[in-house]
Design a protein around this motif. Structure first.
Motif, mmCIF file in Angstrom:
data_model
loop_
_atom_site.group_PDB
_atom_site.id
_atom_site.type_symbol
_atom_site.label_atom_id
_atom_site.label_comp_id
_atom_site.label_asym_id
_atom_site.label_seq_id
_atom_site.Cartn_x
_atom_site.Cartn_y
_atom_site.Cartn_z
ATOM 1 N N MET A 73 0.707 -1.195 -0.157
ATOM 2 C CA MET A 73 -0.109 0.144 0.132
ATOM 3 C C MET A 73 0.812 1.313 -0.085
ATOM 4 N N GLN A 74 2.165 0.991 0.526
ATOM 5 C CA GLN A 74 2.880 2.290 0.933
ATOM 6 C C GLN A 74 3.729 2.609 -0.552
ATOM 7 N N LYS A 75 3.356 1.771 -1.632
ATOM 8 C CA LYS A 75 3.912 2.312 -2.885
ATOM 9 C C LYS A 75 2.858 2.409 -3.954
ATOM 10 N N SER A 76 1.742 2.240 -3.535
ATOM 11 C CA SER A 76 0.467 2.286 -4.381
ATOM 12 C C SER A 76 -0.226 3.430 -4.546
ATOM 13 N N ILE A 77 -0.770 3.794 -5.834
ATOM 14 C CA ILE A 77 -1.825 4.597 -6.008
ATOM 15 C C ILE A 77 -2.881 4.121 -6.736
ATOM 16 N N MET A 78 -4.220 4.321 -6.319
ATOM 17 C CA MET A 78 -5.294 3.804 -7.148
ATOM 18 C C MET A 78 -6.366 4.610 -7.567
ATOM 19 N N ILE A 79 -6.660 4.604 -8.955
ATOM 20 C CA ILE A 79 -7.451 5.299 -9.534
ATOM 21 C C ILE A 79 -8.736 4.469 -9.971
ATOM 22 N N ALA A 80 -9.904 5.060 -9.443
ATOM 23 C CA ALA A 80 -11.198 4.209 -9.589
ATOM 24 C C ALA A 80 -12.158 5.101 -10.580
ATOM 25 N N ASN A 81 -12.338 4.435 -11.792
ATOM 26 C CA ASN A 81 -13.630 4.950 -12.540
ATOM 27 C C ASN A 81 -14.322 3.758 -12.822
ATOM 28 N N THR A 82 -15.062 3.151 -11.738
ATOM 29 C CA THR A 82 -15.634 2.022 -12.144
ATOM 30 C C THR A 82 -16.962 2.229 -13.041
ATOM 31 N N SER A 83 -17.410 0.964 -13.431
ATOM 32 C CA SER A 83 -18.106 0.986 -14.687
ATOM 33 C C SER A 83 -19.557 1.533 -14.402
ATOM 34 N N ASN A 84 -19.995 1.979 -13.339
ATOM 35 C CA ASN A 84 -21.085 2.617 -12.765
ATOM 36 C C ASN A 84 -20.794 4.013 -12.635
ATOM 37 N N MET A 85 -19.591 4.422 -12.852
ATOM 38 C CA MET A 85 -19.401 5.864 -12.832
ATOM 39 C C MET A 85 -19.412 6.480 -14.399
ATOM 40 N N PRO A 86 -19.613 8.005 -14.125
ATOM 41 C CA PRO A 86 -19.739 8.536 -15.512
ATOM 42 C C PRO A 86 -18.679 8.276 -16.635
ATOM 43 N N VAL A 87 -18.993 7.778 -17.873
ATOM 44 C CA VAL A 87 -17.973 7.387 -18.671
ATOM 45 C C VAL A 87 -17.093 8.364 -19.068
ATOM 46 N N ALA A 88 -17.208 9.715 -18.983
ATOM 47 C CA ALA A 88 -16.352 10.475 -19.708
ATOM 48 C C ALA A 88 -14.997 10.639 -18.799
ATOM 49 N N ALA A 89 -15.420 10.441 -17.448
ATOM 50 C CA ALA A 89 -14.084 10.525 -16.597
ATOM 51 C C ALA A 89 -13.521 9.633 -16.779
ATOM 52 N N ARG A 90 -13.988 8.620 -17.480
ATOM 53 C CA ARG A 90 -12.918 7.121 -17.902
ATOM 54 C C ARG A 90 -12.023 7.425 -18.747
ATOM 55 N N GLU A 91 -12.254 8.285 -19.597
ATOM 56 C CA GLU A 91 -11.355 8.873 -20.679
ATOM 57 C C GLU A 91 -10.368 9.398 -19.933
ATOM 58 N N ALA A 92 -10.741 10.232 -19.029
ATOM 59 C CA ALA A 92 -9.534 11.191 -18.206
ATOM 60 C C ALA A 92 -8.676 10.156 -17.521
ATOM 61 N N SER A 93 -9.417 9.129 -16.729
ATOM 62 C CA SER A 93 -8.653 8.464 -15.711
ATOM 63 C C SER A 93 -7.415 7.592 -16.129
ATOM 64 N N VAL A 94 -7.116 7.338 -17.428
ATOM 65 C CA VAL A 94 -5.830 6.996 -17.754
ATOM 66 C C VAL A 94 -4.892 7.846 -17.819
#
Ligand code: ADP
Ligand code: MG
Lengths: 463, 572
Positions: B283-304
Motif C-alpha cells: 500500500m505504501q507504494k501504490s496509487i489507485m484510480i477508480a472509475n468503475t463501470s457505474n461511474m460516468p463514462v467521460a471521466a473514464r477517458e480522463a482516468s488513464v
C-alpha cells in the motif's frame, strides 16, 4: 415541484419517441406526462433537450397518439419510486405502479430510479458463503452475499426452475432468509406466475416484491423495470437491512429494448446493431449490488438471460459477463441427457468464490477439491471427444477412468432433484466420491494434508 | 479572465454552451447550478461542446457554464501514495455517505498536513526544471523529491531549512527577472507528457514473479505490454498480481470502467501484502484510480491520463513506476461514446478515426529515460484489453497490438480448463527476450536461456503432436513422443500454471523459476534414459516423483528444497 409544471405541444412522433416544444423548460432525463383527449395519461422521459425542443421517449408507447390531440405536462423531476418496507408482499407494473388492487404504498422517501453512484471506497468485499443446496453451485460456483451472478440459458432450459430453487433454498450461514425482489422484463405471463407460485408456496411471498413488465407490455418500459426493481432492492438492503436476492428475467429483452430506442434515435450502432454504450448501460444495472461498509443488508443479483441462438459471444451475454462476477451457463446437451441442473461447468465461473469458501467458511478442502474437479473434468472432456472419434479401444487404459469419472460427475455430483437441498458437507463428500474414481497420481491439485484429513473420512463412509 | 456562458442543449453527457467566446479547447468548465465538472471538446464560433464528467440528469437549457481557465490537470505533491482517487483525482476516501454526489470537489492531498522537509541543495546555484531541491518521506517506501517544476529556470535564491512544511508553503525561490516561489505542490496538464532529458534502451527486466511472463514473455522496465482476453480469462487477476509483486518502486493502478468490488479487493489486500523486496506493505507504494463501470463514462477517458501523469511524476524522481490499466477497452469505448455524441464520422465499429493515434500516444508515454535531473527512471505500462466476443480482430485489440512491445494473449480454452494464467504460449510475444537474456545469464544462471528455448521447444512440438492425437488417439505415437507429451504436461502443470491464491505459488522469484524449470527438464532427461532402458511411459507417469516434480511449484521455496528434490530426480 408543482411550480415547474408547464404545458407544451407535440411537434412530431416517431416510433416511441416524440419531439415536443419546451422553451427550455424541460431538464435532461426529466419526466413528462402526456394526456390524451380521452383523459388517458402516459409517462415519458427526455433523452435530449435544447432551448426550444426536446426528444422524449414514451414508456407506454406512442400508439394512438396524434400530435394535435395531446397535452404534455412537465413534472420537473426524474422517474422516482416511493419506497418503504410496505413494498414487501406487493406486486407492481414495470414502472412501479401497483397492480395487485391495493393502494399505492406510503413511501418514506421518493428515490430516483437511476440510483446513486456507489463509492467503491465504501463497498465491503463480499465474502459470506450462500448455501444454495445445489451441489454444482455450492461446490464449484459458490455464491456469496452481494454477488451478481447471472444464469445464461436458452429456450427450453430449466433456468426458471434453478433460479426458483436457489431462491427457495438459499440460506446463509446464520440462517437469515432472503427478501426477494423479482423483476419480469418482457417475459410471458406464465413465467411470472411460476415465480409467484414458487414464492407463495415456500412462504417467501410476504418477503418479496414483484415488478412485472410482461411480454405484451410496451418495450420502452423495459428500460425502466430493472431500475425500478433495483431501487426497491437497494432500499430494502441498505436502509432496512435485509439480505435481498434480486432476480431479473430476461435481460436479453432489456437489451433489445435498448437497441430499439437507439435505432429510433439513429445512433451509430456498434456490434449487431446494439448501441456502443450497451456495456456502460448494463453496468449501471449490474453494479447495483454488493455490500456497504457499516450497513447491515446485502444485495445479491441473479439475473437470467437467454443467449440468442445459444451464442455466448452475442453482445448481451458477452457484455454481461464482462460486468457480472461470473456466470452460470446452462447446457442443452446435459439437459437432453437428463441432468438437472444442466450446468456447463467449464464455461461457468464464480469470481467471488475464492474468498467465500475454505476453512471457517465451508471446509478446508473446498478450494482444492473444486480446482481438482475442474481440472479432471476438463481432461475428461478431451478424452470423451477423443473416444467419439477413435472409439473407446483407441484410448489408453489409463484414460478410460476419465470417462467413468465424467459420467459419475454428471450423474452423481451434478444431478439432483429440484427439491433436493444438499448441505455443503454432503456436496464435498460427493466430490471426494467421484474423484476417487481417478488414481491419486491424477490429483495434481490435492495437498497431502487434505488427503489425510478428508479422504479417510470419505473412504470410511463408503465402506 | 473566466468565460461565462449558458447551456443551449443537453444530450447525454455532452452539453452545448453558447456565448462562450474565448473559451479554449480542453479547458475545464463548471456546468449548471450544481457545478458539474466538464472539459471543452469542441469550439465552434462562440459556442462550445462540453464533455461533462458527471451525470447530467436534470440539467436545463439556460443554466450557466463557466470556464476555469486551465486544462484538466493533476495535483502533484506528497500525500498521493496510498490514496484512492476517482478518474479526476478527487479522493474517494473523504466523501461523506456511501455514494458519490455530483459537483463533488476536494483537494487531492491533505493541504493541512505538515511534512518534514530535508533540503538537498544550497542557494546560489543556477537550476532548471527537474532539479531536486529536497525531499520528504512520503511513506516508508517512497522518498518524495521536491523538484523545480519543468519550465522554471534561474538562480536559486532561497531553500527552506529542514523543518515542517505544508504542501503549499514555499520551500524554495528561483530568480529569473522575477522571483518565483516553489512549493511542494505542482500542477500538470494530464494530456501533456512530462518532459525528460532523453530516452534510453531498456535492459533490466520488470520482475513480476509470474513464471510464464518473466521466463518466457518478459517485460523490461520502461516497456509496454497488453493483455487481451475475453471475459473471465484472467486479465484482472494478472494485473493484480503484477501490482502486488512487480519490482517497481511505485504502482499506479487504474480501474477503468470495471467492477467496484475489484477496487475493494485491492484496498483490502494491499495493506496486508508485503513487497517481496522491502518487506513493507505494498500500500505504501501504490496509487489507485477508480472509475468503475457505474461511474460516468467521460471521466473514464480522463482516468488513464491522470494515472499515467502520476506515474511520470514519480519517474521524474528517479524511480521505476508501473502503470496498470484495466481495461483500456473501456477507455476506448468512452472515446467512442463521446465521439458519437459529437456526431463525428465513425470509422470501424463506431470508433472515431483517431482511435489508433490515441492508443499509440498513450503507450508512447512508457519508457526508460534519463530524467531532467540526470537520474534514471522508467514508466512501464500494462494495459488490459477486453475484446467484445473475445474477437482479437476488433479495432482496439488490433491497434493496441501494433503499438505495444509485448503481449500476453489470454486463451479462453485454457481458462475453461482452469489453466491460469491463461497466457497462450504459442501466440504471445515479447520483444524484450533478447535484450533481457544477459540479465538472466548474469543474475540467475548461464544456462537459463538454453533451458528457456528447450522448454518452449517441447511445448511447440506438443502442439503439433496434439493435432495428430486429436484425430488418431495417443496410442499411435511411439513411446518417445508419448514421453514428450508428458514433459509438456509437466511444464503446463508444474511451471506455466500459477495460482494467484496459493501462498507459495503466487510469487516465484527468478532463481526459483530457474529451479522449477531445471527440475522438469532434468526429470525429462532422466525419463528419456529410463525409456531407453526399457521402462514404459505409463510407469514413468505413475511414479510418485512425477507428481512431486509437478507439485514443486507449491513446495520449493529455497535452494535446499531444490537440491533435495533434484537429488531424487538425479537418482530416478
Ligand atoms: N492466476 C490465477 N490463479 C487462480 N485463479 C485465477 C487466476 N487467474 C484467473 N483466475 C480465475 O479466473 C477468474 C477470472 O479472472 P479475471 O482476472 O477476473 O478475468 P477477466 O478480468 O479477464 O475477466 C478469477 O475470478 C479466478 O477465479
Ligand atoms: Mg477483469
Amino acid at each position: 415541484m408543482s411550480g415547474s409544471i408547464t404545458f407544451s405541444s407535440v411537434q412530431s412522433i416517431r416510433g416511441s419517441l416524440m419531439v415536443i416544444r419546451t422553451n427550455g423548460k424541460l431538464g435532461y432525463e426529466e419526466l413528462v406526462e402526456i394526456e390524451l383527449e380521452n383523459g388517458e395519461k402516459r409517462l415519458g422521459r427526455s433523452l435530449q433537450v435544447s432551448e426550444d425542443i426536446a426528444v422524449v421517449e414514451v414508456f407506454e408507447g406512442t400508439q394512438g397518439l396524434s400530435p394535435r390531440d395531446v397535452k404534455v405536462r412537465f413534472l420537473g423531476r426524474p422517474l422516482e419510486l416511493p419506497v418503504s418496507n410496505e413494498l414487501l408482499g406487493r406486486i407492481f407494473d414495470g414502472l412501479g405502479r401497483p397492480i395487485d388492487g391495493m393502494p399505492e404504498p406510503v413511501g418514506v422517501e421518493e428515490l430516483d430510479i437511476n440510483g446513486k453512484i456507489l463509492n467503491p471506497y465504501k463497498r465491503e468485499y463480499p465474502d459470506e458463503f450462500i448455501q444454495t443446496g445445489v451441489s454444482v453451485i455450492d461446490g464449484m460456483l459458490s455464491m456469496v452475499r452481494g454477488q451478481k451472478l447471472p444464469i445464461f440459458s436458452g429456450s427450453g432450459l430449466p433456468h426458471d426452475m434453478l433460479a426458483a430453487q436457489i431462491a427457495r433454498q438459499a440460506t446463509i450461514a446464520k440462517g437469515e432468509e432472503f427478501a426477494v425482489v423479482f423483476a419480469a422484463i418482457g417475459v410471458p405471463a406464465d413465467t411470472a406466475m411460476f415465480f409467484r407460485r414458487e414464492l407463495e408456496e415456500s412462504g417467501a411471498l410476504k418477503r418479496s416484491v414483484l415488478f412485472l413488465n410482461l411480454a405484451e407490455d410496451p418495450a420502452v418500459e423495459r428500460i425502466v423495470t430493472p431500475r425500478v426493481a433495483l431501487t426497491a432492492a437497494e432500499y430494502l438492503a441498505f436502509e432496512e437491512g435485509y439480505h435481498v436476492l434480486a432476480i431479473l428475467t430476461d435481460m436479453t429483452n432489456y437489451g433489445e429494448a435498448l437497441r430499439e430506442i437507439s435505432m429510433m434515435r439513429e445512433e451509430v450502432p456498434s456490434r449487431r446493431g446494439y448501441p456502443g454504450y450497451l456495456y456502460t448501460d448494463l453496468a449501471t444495472i449490474f453494479e447495483r449490488s454488493g455490500r456497504i461498509t457499516g450497513r447491515k443488508g446485502s444485495l445479491t443479483q441473479l439475473p437470467i438471460l437467454s443467449m440468442p441462438a445459444d451464442d455466448i459471444t452475442h453482445p448481451i451475454p458477452d457484455l454481461t459477463a464482462y460486468i457480472t462476477e461470473g456466470q452460470i451457463v446452462l447446457s442443452k446437451d446435459l439437459y437432453h441427457k437428463g441432468v438437472y441442473p444442466p450446468v456447463n461447468v467449464l464455461m461457468s465461473l464464480s469470481r467471488l468464490m475464492k474468498d467465500g469458501v475454505g476453512e471457517g467458511k465451508t471446509r478446508a478442502d473446498h478450494k482444492e477439491l473444486s480446482d481438482q474437479l475442474y481440472n479432471s473434468y476438463s481432461k475428461a472432456m478431451d478424452v470423451r471427444s477423443l473416444a467419439e472419434i477413435v472409439g473407446e479401444e483407441g484410448i489408453p487404459e489409463s484414460s478410460k477412468k476419465y470417462l467413468q469419472f465424467a459420467d459419475a460427475f454428471e450423474n452423481k455430483f451434478m444431478k439432483q432433484d429440484p427439491y433436493e437441498n444438499r448441505d455443503i458437507d454432503t456436496t464435498l463428500n460427493l466430490a471426494w466420491d467421484v474423484l476417487s474414481i481417478l488414481p491419486e497420481s491424477a490429483w495434481t491439485n490435492i495437498s497431502e494434508k487434505s488427503k489425510k484429513v478428508y479422504l479417510s473420512v470419505v473412504q470410511k463412509r463408503s465402506i | 479572465m473566466k468565460v461565462k456562458g449558458k447551456i443551449t442543449e443537453v444530450k447525454g453527457t455532452v452539453v452545448k454552451a453558447s456565448n462562450v467566446s474565448g473559451i479554449q479547447m480542453n479547458e475545464m468548465v463548471r456546468v449548471g447550478e450544481l457545478g458539474l465538472v466538464g472539459e471543452v471538446v469542441r469550439v465552434e464560433g462562440d459556442s462550445a461542446y462540453v464533455q461533462v464528467y458527471e451525470f447530467t440528469t436534470g440539467l436545463k437549457p439556460g443554466e450557466p457554464v463557466e470556464g476555469l481557465g486551465s486544462p484538466l490537470s493533476v495535483t502533484l505533491a506528497p500525500g498521493i501514495v496510498g490514496n484512492i482517487y476517482d478518474g479526476l483525482q478527487r479522493p474517494l476516501s473523504t466523501i461523506e455517505g456511501y455514494s458519490i454526489f455530483r459537483g463533488y470537489t476536494a483537494e487531492a492531498v491533505d493541504v493541512n498536513k505538515a511534512w518534514h522537509f530535508f533540503p538537498v541543495i544550497k542557494p546560489g546555484v543556477k537550476v532548471e526544471g527537474g532539479e531536486k531541491i529536497g525531499y520528504v518521506e512520503e511513506t516508508e517506501l517512497i522518498r518524495h523529491y521536491i523538484m523545480v517544476p519543468p519550465g522554471v529556470k534561474g538562480n536559486l535564491t532561497y531553500v527552506a531549512p529542514e523543518g515542517e512544511y505544508k504542501v503549499n508553503d514555499s520551500v524554495a525561490e528561483v530568480q529569473n527577472g522575477e522571483k518565483q516561489s516553489i512549493s511542494m505542490l505542482q500542477k500538470w496538464s494530464v494530456r501533456v507528457p512530462r518532459p525528460i532529458k532523453r530516452r534510453l534502451v531498456a535492459s533490466e527486466p520488470l520482475i513480476t514473479g509470474q513464471r510464464v511472463i518473466d521466463a518466457f514473455f518478459p517485460l523490461a522496465k520502461g516497456g509496454s505490454a497488453a493483455v487481451p482476453g475475453g471475459f473471465g480469462t484472467g486479465k484482472t487477476v494478472l494485473l493484480h498480481q503484477m501490482a502486488s509483486w512487480a519490482n517497481s518502486r511505485v504502482v499506479v493502478y487504474v480501474g477503468c470502467g470495471e467492477r467496484g468490488n475489484e477496487m475493494v479487493e485491492l484496498l483490502k489486500t494491499f495493506p496486508k501484502l508485503n513487497d517481496p523486496i522491502s518487506g513493507k506493505p505494498i500500500m505504501q507504494k501504490s496509487i489507485m484510480i477508480a472509475n468503475t463501470s457505474n461511474m460516468p463514462v467521460a471521466a473514464r477517458e480522463a482516468s488513464v491520463y491522470v494515472g499515467i501523469t502520476l506515474a511520470e511524476y514519480y519517474r521524474d524522481m528517479g524511480y521505476d513506476s508501473l502503470m496498470l490499466a484495466d481495461s483500456t477497452s473501456r477507455w476506448a469505448e468512452a472515446l467512442r461514446e463521446i465521439s458519437g455524441r459529437l456526431e463525428e464520422i465513425p470509422a470501424e465499429e463506431g470508433y472515431p478515426s483517431y482511435l489508433a493515434s490515441r492508443i499509440a500516444s498513450f503507450y508512447e508515454r512508457a519508457g526508460y529515460v534519463e530524467t531532467l535531473s540526470g537520474d534514471y527512471g522508467s514508466v512501464s505500462i500494462i494495459g488490459a484489453v477486453s475484446p467484445p466476443g473475445g474477437d482479437f480482430t476488433e479495432p482496439v485489440t488490433t491497434h493496441t497490438l501494433r503499438y505495444v512491445k509485448a503481449f500476453w494473449l489470454l486463451d479462453p480454452n485454457l481458462a475453461y480448463s482452469r489453466h491460469y494464467p491463461a497466457v497462450n504460449w504459442i501466440s504471445s510475444y515479447s520483444s524484450y527476450v533478447e535484450p533481457l537474456s544477459d540479465w538472466w545469464g548474469f543474475n540467475v544462471s548461464k544456462e537459463f536461456e538454453t533451458m528457456r528455448r528447450q522448454a518452449l521447444d517441447i511445448l511447440f512440438k506438443e502442439e503439433s503432436l496434439r493435432n495428430i492425437v486429436r484425430l488418431l488417439g495417443p496410442e499411435v505415437l511411439p513411446e518417445d513422443e508419448k514421453l514428450l507429451l508428458e514433459a509438456a504436461n509437466m511444464l503446463r502443470e508444474g511451471f506455466l500454471k500459477q495460482s494467484a491464491y496459493h501462498e507459495v505459488d503466487r510469487y516465484t522469484p527468478p532463481l526459483i523459476q530457474y529451479y522449477l524449470l531445471k527440475l522438469i527438464l532434468t526429470f525429462y532427461e532422466r525419463a528419456k534414459e529410463k525409456l531407453k532402458g526399457g521402462a514404459t511411459v505409463e510407469e514413468i507417469r505413475s511414479s510418485p516423483l512425477y507428481l512431486e516434480v509437478i507439485r514443486a511449484r507449491f513446495n520449493v521455496k529455497s535452494k535446499e528444497d531444490f537440491e533435495a528434490l533434484m537429488k531424487k530426480v538425479m537418482e530416478f
